[in-house]
Design a protein around this motif. Structure first.
Motif, PDB file in Angstrom:
ATOM      1  N   PRO A   1      36.948  74.411  28.010  1.00 43.02           N
ATOM      2  CA  PRO A   1      36.760  74.564  26.558  1.00 43.02           C
ATOM      3  C   PRO A   1      36.191  73.310  25.906  1.00 43.02           C
ATOM      4  CG  PRO A   1      38.963  75.259  27.239  1.00 43.02           C
ATOM      5  CD  PRO A   1      38.355  74.577  28.415  1.00 43.02           C
ATOM      6  N   HIS A   2      35.373  73.526  24.891  1.00 39.16           N
ATOM      7  CA  HIS A   2      34.884  72.456  24.026  1.00 39.16           C
ATOM      8  C   HIS A   2      35.622  72.591  22.691  1.00 39.16           C
ATOM      9  CE1 HIS A   2      30.740  72.329  26.281  1.00 39.16           C
ATOM     10  NE2 HIS A   2      31.708  71.741  26.956  1.00 39.16           N
ATOM     11  N   PHE A   3      36.706  71.877  22.533  1.00 39.60           N
ATOM     12  CA  PHE A   3      37.506  72.061  21.324  1.00 39.60           C
ATOM     13  C   PHE A   3      36.836  71.488  20.084  1.00 39.60           C
ATOM     14  CE2 PHE A   3      40.740  72.841  24.543  1.00 39.60           C
ATOM     15  CZ  PHE A   3      41.321  73.983  24.017  1.00 39.60           C
ATOM     16  N   GLU A   4      35.900  70.589  20.269  1.00 46.08           N
ATOM     17  CA  GLU A   4      35.164  70.069  19.117  1.00 46.08           C
ATOM     18  C   GLU A   4      34.213  71.110  18.545  1.00 46.08           C
ATOM     19  OE1 GLU A   4      32.726  69.098  22.787  1.00 46.08           O
ATOM     20  OE2 GLU A   4      34.848  69.150  22.200  1.00 46.08           O
TER      21      GLU A   4
ATOM     22  N   ILE B   1      46.853  73.666  22.670  1.00 42.69           N
ATOM     23  CA  ILE B   1      45.603  73.867  21.932  1.00 42.69           C
ATOM     24  C   ILE B   1      45.599  72.966  20.694  1.00 42.69           C
ATOM     25  CG2 ILE B   1      44.224  75.540  20.631  1.00 42.69           C
ATOM     26  CD1 ILE B   1      45.403  77.710  22.524  1.00 42.69           C
ATOM     27  N   VAL B   2      46.734  72.888  20.013  1.00 48.78           N
ATOM     28  CA  VAL B   2      46.850  72.033  18.829  1.00 48.78           C
ATOM     29  C   VAL B   2      46.573  70.575  19.204  1.00 48.78           C
ATOM     30  CG1 VAL B   2      48.473  71.103  17.137  1.00 48.78           C
ATOM     31  CG2 VAL B   2      48.417  73.565  17.593  1.00 48.78           C
ATOM     32  N   THR B   3      47.156  70.135  20.321  1.00 51.15           N
ATOM     33  CA  THR B   3      46.915  68.754  20.776  1.00 51.15           C
ATOM     34  C   THR B   3      45.451  68.532  21.099  1.00 51.15           C
ATOM     35  OG1 THR B   3      49.161  68.568  21.657  1.00 51.15           O
ATOM     36  CG2 THR B   3      47.516  67.057  22.543  1.00 51.15           C
ATOM     37  N   ALA B   4      44.833  69.492  21.791  1.00 52.00           N
ATOM     38  CA  ALA B   4      43.421  69.353  22.163  1.00 52.00           C
ATOM     39  C   ALA B   4      42.530  69.297  20.922  1.00 52.00           C
ATOM     40  CB  ALA B   4      43.012  70.523  23.057  1.00 52.00           C
ATOM     41  N   LEU B   5      42.863  70.051  19.889  1.00 48.69           N
ATOM     42  CA  LEU B   5      42.088  70.006  18.655  1.00 48.69           C
ATOM     43  C   LEU B   5      42.184  68.639  17.994  1.00 48.69           C
ATOM     44  CD1 LEU B   5      42.892  73.440  16.982  1.00 48.69           C
ATOM     45  CD2 LEU B   5      40.619  72.630  17.629  1.00 48.69           C
ATOM     46  N   ARG B   6      43.393  68.090  17.986  1.00 49.68           N
ATOM     47  CA  ARG B   6      43.586  66.774  17.372  1.00 49.68           C
ATOM     48  C   ARG B   6      42.781  65.699  18.124  1.00 49.68           C
ATOM     49  NH1 ARG B   6      50.114  67.494  16.755  1.00 49.68           N
ATOM     50  NH2 ARG B   6      50.088  68.695  14.799  1.00 49.68           N
ATOM     51  N   VAL B   7      42.793  65.772  19.426  1.00 47.29           N
ATOM     52  CA  VAL B   7      42.042  64.797  20.232  1.00 47.29           C
ATOM     53  C   VAL B   7      40.546  64.943  19.967  1.00 47.29           C
ATOM     54  CG1 VAL B   7      41.421  64.138  22.570  1.00 47.29           C
ATOM     55  CG2 VAL B   7      43.821  64.619  22.005  1.00 47.29           C
ATOM     56  N   ALA B   8      40.082  66.207  19.892  1.00 44.47           N
ATOM     57  CA  ALA B   8      38.648  66.467  19.720  1.00 44.47           C
ATOM     58  C   ALA B   8      38.150  66.049  18.343  1.00 44.47           C
ATOM     59  CB  ALA B   8      38.354  67.936  19.944  1.00 44.47           C
ATOM     60  N   SER B   9      39.039  66.114  17.353  1.00 44.83           N
ATOM     61  CA  SER B   9      38.602  65.785  15.999  1.00 44.83           C
ATOM     62  C   SER B   9      38.870  64.319  15.663  1.00 44.83           C
ATOM     63  CB  SER B   9      39.307  66.681  14.982  1.00 44.83           C
ATOM     64  OG  SER B   9      40.712  66.536  15.059  1.00 44.83           O
TER      65      SER B   9
END
Length: 218
Positions: free
Chosen positions: A13-16, A210-218
């Protein structure tokens, strides 16, 4: 049950550049509704956490819903609905999205707008969309909208995995989208059903990851 992102350049996945697709979380499908789907109400809190994370990351969110009117419904449900079964009828309370998931309690589904094929904006990068069959891609503008938003990854949450989420996952895969199954934010998930999605290259993750991955990506 989780399948963490794999070291695969084509499916990771590309969470960004991810969009959240929340499927059929409407009052008629919740406990006390006219056609309740077991386990959906129990997952509302997790769905809300996921939606709030996408809002915070300013990533697109699409609430995909059903509106049953006349004969434009799945064949398996057509007889019941033509006989008057009161399920997600346009402008009914049962057709409304669960209030816990909305950006404002004042949001109401605009059935006429949605049935015309248009998206209903309800917040910053957040929309409602109507789909006439199982898949969120069938006779909708979802594919074009995702491209317009620059999204190449879809995170799937919502109601009744074996029907609409599964059909959407298959169609997303056919369109070369990276797919994340929010395994604890979808009702009616089982190991066997999830294995079918993983076989297509989807990645299963709990909402907290998923929430953690979003935070890292943003």
């Amino acid at each position: 049950m989780s399948d963490r992102p794999r070291d695969d350049a084509f499916t990771t996945p590309h969470f960004e550049s991810a969009a959240l697709v929340v499927i059929d979380v409407q009052n008629d499908f919740l406990d006390g509704g006219s056609s309740p789907v077991p386990g959906t109400s129990d997952r509302l809190t997790t769905m809300r956490t996921l939606i709030e994370a996408f809002r915070a990351a300013r990533c697109p969110i699409v609430h995909v819903i059903r509106l049953y009117e006349g004969a434009d419904v799945d064949l398996v449900r057509r007889a019941a609905l033509l006989a008057g079964a009161p399920i997600v009828k346009p402008d009914s309370g049962g057709a409304q999205i669960a209030r816990e998931l909305l950006p404002s309690p004042d949001v109401q589904v605009d059935a006429a707008l949605l049935l015309s094929g248009a998206l209903q904006p309800i917040g910053d990068r957040e929309h409602i969309m109507w789909k006439p069959r199982w898949s969120a891609f069938y006779r909708t503008t979802l594919q074009r909208s995702l491209a317009d938003w620059g999204a190449d990854t879809v995170v799937i949450a919502g109601c009744n995995f074996p029907n609409c989420p599964r059909a959407t996952i298959f169609d997303a895969s056919e369109r070369d989208l990276r797919v994340v199954v929010a395994e604890d934010a979808i009702s009616q998930v089982t190991s066997d059903r999830l294995a079918d999605a993983l076989g297509l290259g989807a990645v299963a993750m709990p909402a907290r990851d998923i929430v953690t991955a979003l935070r890292v990506a943003s």
